[in-house]
Design a protein around this motif. Sequence first.
Motif: not given
Length: 81
Positions: A22-25, A27-39
Amino acid sequence: MIVCHCMNISDHDIHAAVDWMRASDEATLITPGKIYRALGKKADCGGCLPLFMKTMQANDNFEVPLELRHLRQRRDEARRG
């Protein structure tokens, strides 16, 4: 608390990823897949998804950005109008 035992992901990890995204964008839609990738991880069995989603949704930064809310409704109204 460990949310995903397969990948050893805690509720703190999920909240940190949501906050970072959220801090980096904002307007982004946050999904479980994005969280897994971020980690740097991948979903395995999927057994954690109900708790994973509940943890995501508990974060104040998770909500859908205002300009992206009700897009389908607005699109349908535009088609009818």
